[in-house]
Scaffold this active site. Sequence first.
Site, PDB file in Angstrom:
ATOM      1  N   CYS A 343       0.826  -1.210   0.000  1.00 26.14           N
ATOM      2  CA  CYS A 343       0.000   0.000   0.000  1.00 26.14           C
ATOM      3  C   CYS A 343       0.860   1.260   0.000  1.00 26.14           C
ATOM      4  CB  CYS A 343      -0.856  -0.049   1.251  1.00 26.14           C
ATOM      5  SG  CYS A 343      -1.859   1.381   1.440  1.00 26.14           S
ATOM      6  N   ARG A 449     -12.467   0.334  -5.640  1.00 29.56           N
ATOM      7  CA  ARG A 449     -12.057   0.664  -4.278  1.00 29.56           C
ATOM      8  C   ARG A 449     -11.084   1.842  -4.294  1.00 29.56           C
ATOM      9  NH1 ARG A 449      -8.446  -1.217   0.171  1.00 29.56           N
ATOM     10  NH2 ARG A 449      -9.830  -1.824   1.830  1.00 29.56           N
TER      11      ARG A 449
HETATM   12  P1  IMP Z   1      -1.225  -6.870   3.949  1.00 28.68           P
HETATM   13  O1  IMP Z   1      -1.823  -7.997   4.704  1.00 28.68           O
HETATM   14  O2  IMP Z   1      -0.325  -6.023   4.793  1.00 28.68           O
HETATM   15  O3  IMP Z   1      -0.552  -7.311   2.705  1.00 28.68           O
HETATM   16  O4  IMP Z   1      -2.432  -5.906   3.548  1.00 28.68           O
HETATM   17  C1  IMP Z   1      -3.567  -6.361   2.881  1.00 28.68           C
HETATM   18  C2  IMP Z   1      -4.609  -5.252   2.862  1.00 28.68           C
HETATM   19  O5  IMP Z   1      -4.113  -4.119   2.110  1.00 28.68           O
HETATM   20  C3  IMP Z   1      -5.903  -5.593   2.154  1.00 28.68           C
HETATM   21  O6  IMP Z   1      -6.776  -6.348   2.935  1.00 28.68           O
HETATM   22  C4  IMP Z   1      -6.458  -4.213   1.810  1.00 28.68           C
HETATM   23  O7  IMP Z   1      -7.131  -3.614   2.883  1.00 28.68           O
HETATM   24  C5  IMP Z   1      -5.208  -3.398   1.572  1.00 28.68           C
HETATM   25  N1  IMP Z   1      -4.935  -3.186   0.132  1.00 28.68           N
HETATM   26  C6  IMP Z   1      -5.080  -4.044  -0.891  1.00 28.68           C
HETATM   27  N2  IMP Z   1      -4.673  -3.499  -2.056  1.00 28.68           N
HETATM   28  C7  IMP Z   1      -4.262  -2.259  -1.746  1.00 28.68           C
HETATM   29  C8  IMP Z   1      -3.734  -1.171  -2.528  1.00 28.68           C
HETATM   30  O8  IMP Z   1      -3.516  -1.260  -3.740  1.00 28.68           O
HETATM   31  N3  IMP Z   1      -3.461  -0.025  -1.843  1.00 28.68           N
HETATM   32  C9  IMP Z   1      -3.671   0.095  -0.504  1.00 28.68           C
HETATM   33  N4  IMP Z   1      -4.122  -0.907   0.272  1.00 28.68           N
HETATM   34  C10 IMP Z   1      -4.427  -2.070  -0.352  1.00 28.68           C
END
Ligand code: IMP
Length: 528
Positions: A343, A449
């Site tokens: 993100c 989104r």
């Molecule tokens: P991770 O578990 O830290 O990899 O985060 C996953 C979460 O990041 C997802 O459940 C979403 O809420 C968020 N997310 C997914 N795609 C994006 C993006 O492109 N930008 C920002 N947040 C994202």
Amino acid sequence: MAHEVGASTSYLDPKLAKQYLSEYKTSDGLSAEELMDLRVNGGLTYNDFLILPGHIDFSASEVCCESRITRNIVLKTPFMSSPMDTVTETDMAINMALLGGVGVIHHNCSADEQAEMVRKVKKFENGFIPDPVCLTPTHTVADVHRIKAQFGYSGIPITANGKLYSLLLGIVTARDIQFHEDHTTLLRDVMTTDLVVAHEGVTLEEANQILRSSKRGKLPIVNSRGELVSLLARSDLLKNLNFPLASKSLHSNQLLCAAAIGTHSDDRVRLQKLVDAGLDIVVLDSSQGDSIYQIEMIKYIKKNYGDRLDIIAGNVVTREQAASLIEAGADALRVGMGSGSICITQEVMAVGRPQGTAVYKVSEFAQKFNIPVIADGGIQNVGHITKALALGASAVMMGGLLAGTAESPGDYFYHDGQRLKRYRGMGSIDAMERICNVRDAPDNAGIKRYFSESDAIKVAQGVAGAVIDKGSIRKFVPYLISGLQHGMQDIGIKNLTQLKENVKSGKVRFELRTAAAQVEGGVHGLYS
Ligand code: IMP
């Protein structure tokens, strides 16, 4: 005169050590409230603090991880997989539910494709392969070799159009193609047509018996029209398929299934298809959830689907955002803005909140209304899970941690000798390009989104990359459960309700972690 070691008489009686604790004004460490005092400590992430150990008088295996994740739904393990096209499709959703969590199927595809994935999860029966790879009679021996190289199996059903729910014509096994040097041979010339099949509705036990007596490796299951509906593999039967934690729907024995949608008007059509397929939980997928669109969508769902469907609304990171969605009727809140591993929202939009603080502040507020909070994003290890739950979350949602597993979508590839899988943000340019390339999916909604359709210039909020092969979640999720149980044991807490109560009362204590303390807490000082 020098004192002799041990000769002092000014020490207290060791037997009074516990009693003496009352001489201190507060317990050692900080309460969660003190830790999260923004004026003193600012916004905190999971790495910025630790939980202090408590007293252990039980074994780790006694720790119960059961948690209520929405107004009506309780899971045996507080784990959810993110609605991302490199994380949750059919296979991930089935296995997350089998292991006691729940998968949220992404919406970066057409409504029909998403509904089909939900249907497969709902129709899943332990032991049956719901989505076998099929070929047509005009495919070649080379295609079977390709599938064998890719997926490791070669017992492939042959149907009229090469898909499920099409007339079953034969099966090609390793034996059928063993001596075919000519890889251009058509499968209709080598396939076995003398088939042993079972009919839809057969129990696992009966099918197992047929497989055993027929001595075949694969048993196709067909409907009354002779169309293939699923497949049973002898190799799977040999594994002990027993899932005592499995998440089931409230009103049936089917696996629990969640899916994400957006808040546009065509998402109402999408939702109807998902509900028809048996959906249990809908996740309203917005990076900034406090909008009139989401509030209207929550009200629409409550009016039209009542209590048949639980709504996880979000994402939010403040009390004020949470209040809007709770008042509109949300059954749970998804918390996190900018904390995801892929993100870049905080950098690009200048908006967001450190995840530890976001989870604490929203949970503290939502708990007053009995609305559970899901800590979404930024979970990098099992310790972060324990911390998120200690800050008030009822479940964690994971993307990166579950990407790269056998159950996540996509193929493995090698780079610099490492076995990798792609993982990308749903707001990445990469994910957006998939949408533009999918001709058959005009109502494809996943990127809404992050991008509005009317946006002429797209501003990416995520990146695309790759993660290392983590094996199957059938081993990884049990590891996470066990890690959580040990963490809870160290805190001296036996279940998640007790954890919430003791954090609230100030009994569970925390400590800030300086930058140096973080280095100290990580692996350091090793030569290799
Ligand atoms: P991770 O578990 O830290 O990899 O985060 C996953 C979460 O990041 C997802 O459940 C979403 O809420 C968020 N997310 C997914 N795609 C994006 C993006 O492109 N930008 C920002 N947040 C994202």
